[in-house]
Every structure is written in structure tokens, then in C-alpha cells.
Design an enzyme around this catalytic site. Structure first.
Site, PDB file in Angstrom:
ATOM      1  N   ASP A   1     -17.777  59.109  20.743  1.00  0.00           N
ATOM      2  CA  ASP A   1     -16.703  59.591  19.883  1.00  0.00           C
ATOM      3  C   ASP A   1     -15.353  59.274  20.522  1.00  0.00           C
ATOM      4  OD1 ASP A   1     -18.681  60.699  18.315  1.00  0.00           O
ATOM      5  OD2 ASP A   1     -18.422  62.726  19.095  1.00  0.00           O
TER       6      ASP A   1
ATOM      7  N   ASP B   1     -12.138  61.185  21.363  1.00  0.00           N
ATOM      8  CA  ASP B   1     -11.622  62.552  21.465  1.00  0.00           C
ATOM      9  C   ASP B   1     -10.103  62.522  21.468  1.00  0.00           C
ATOM     10  OD1 ASP B   1     -14.183  64.010  21.898  1.00  0.00           O
ATOM     11  OD2 ASP B   1     -14.256  62.767  23.688  1.00  0.00           O
TER      12      ASP B   1
END
Length: 211
Positions: free
Chosen positions: A138, A140
Site C-alpha cells: 500500500d 501510506d
């Protein structure tokens, strides 16, 4: 040192402490290399600052990076900075494979007036050059939010732009002097949200974020 928030990068005058001898050695090596630590929360009645950093094993780069917790006296902080901007992350070699997604998000954020700061695995990848990200990592992000209305607009922006990207956007919206809230949580209908700060972690009413 005042004004510290979660995700702040700090550089120290001496290596921090840690719970185990192995982690103290890791922290000392990290400090000697001139690398920053990340602020997590106050510890020991506020007399110490909790820190984090993420190391890789040079002999086994295929292994998942190790997250290490450390502690320091606030007096040992000699410099601090916010996490790097998205543009800096996009320049690291690992971002090449997702260059179109990074370019799209940078352009969309600029048009919307959002300053996207990046923490987590992509930040460590850019700062160290070591392998912290993988195909499913991901992105962040932490973004400033003046109040609840601004935060809701930013959360809606992230939800919309994520559909055009080759990665998932995780992260938080940061309310000055209050703390951070996970951006997806703000899009849910609950009356209370989890507010994390350097001082505490607590469920609060959305009205507290409205200023």
C-alpha cells in the site's frame, strides 16, 4: 522538544534505547548511519518518546523487513521533519514500475491542493534504498486537515483517485493539535472515530474534529 506529532522524522544526538540487546544494536547501527527514526507516542509518563524504524537483512533480502521499537529522551532530538512528499517517493527506483500511477496521483493532488506526505514501506524504500516494498504494498499517506469538512473532502478525493491507481492508498488525515484519523474511517457512518496522537489513542465524537 515540543510540537512533535506521530509520523515525524527525528534525528538524534545519540542512539536510542530498546527492549532487547539485539534491538539496541540495530538502533545503534541505524543511528550511526545517520538515518531518522519515526515518532510513535510518548512513553513512561511522557518522559520519553517512542520511536520506530524498519530494517532489512542484507544476507536475506527476501525476508520481510523488521519493525523495531525504540525509546529516547526528548533532549536527544537534534532535528525533526515531516515525512517526505509524494514527489520524492515517486523519484525512487522502486516507483518506476508504477510511474503512471504516481504521476496521476501527483497531478490530481496538485490540482486539488493536497500535500501528500508518505510514511511506511514506501518512505523507508525511498530513504534507505533497501527493499521495503513489494508488488502488493500500500501507499501510506498522511495529509493535513484543518477541520472535519476539509477531512471529508480529502477522504473523498483519496477514495476517488484510488480507483485509477495500481496500488491501494492507506493512511491518515492529521488534525493539528489533535491527532490522526484513518481516512477510510471518516467515510463510514459511525458517530465516533479512533483518534491517535503522540499522547493517546481514543474514540472521539466527530464533533471534536469539527473545531
Amino acid at each position: 522538544m515540543t510540537g512533535l506529532r506521530r509520523h515525524t522524522l527525528v534525528w538524534l544526538s545519540q542512539a536510542p534505547g530498546a527492549e532487547t540487546a539485539e534491538d539496541r544494536t540495530r538502533a545503534a547501527i541505524w543511528h550511526t548511519a545517520g538515518r531518522p527514526f519515526v515518532v510513535t507516542r510518548r512513553r513512561n509518563d511522557g518522559n520519553e518518546i517512542g520511536l520506530g524504524f524498519c530494517t532489512t537483512d542484507p544476507a536475506h533480502p527476501e525476508l520481510r523487513p523488521r519493525r523495531v521499537a525504540a525509546l529516547t529522551d526528548p533532549a536527544h532530538i537534534v532535528r525533526h521533519a515531516r515525512p517526505p512528499r509524494l514527489e520524492e517517493i515517486a523519484r525512487c527506483p522502486a516507483a518506476t514500475a508504477k510511474a503512471d500511477s504516481f504521476s496521476h496521483l501527483i497531478s490530481a493532488a496538485a490540482q486539488a491542493g493536497h500535500d501528500l506526505r508518505v510514511y511506511g514501506s514506501w518512505m523507508w524504500q525511498a530513504l534507505t534504498g533497501e527493499r521495503h516494498v513489494h508488488e502488493a504494498s500500500d501507499l501510506d499517506v498522511v495529509i493535513e486537515a484543518a477541520d472535519l469538512d476539509a477531512a471529508l473532502r480529502t477522504a473523498a478525493f483519496l477514495a476517488h483517485e484510488e480507483q485509477e491507481l495500481a496500488f491501494r492508498i492507506d493512511g491518515e488525515l492529521s488534525f493539528p493539535d489533535l491527532g490522526e484519523v484513518q481516512w477510510r474511517e471518516l467515510l463510514q457512518p459511525q458517530d465516533e472515530v479512533l483518534l491517535k496522537s503522540i499522547e493517546s489513542m481514543q474514540l472521539v465524537s466527530r464533533t471534536r474534529l469539527a473545531r
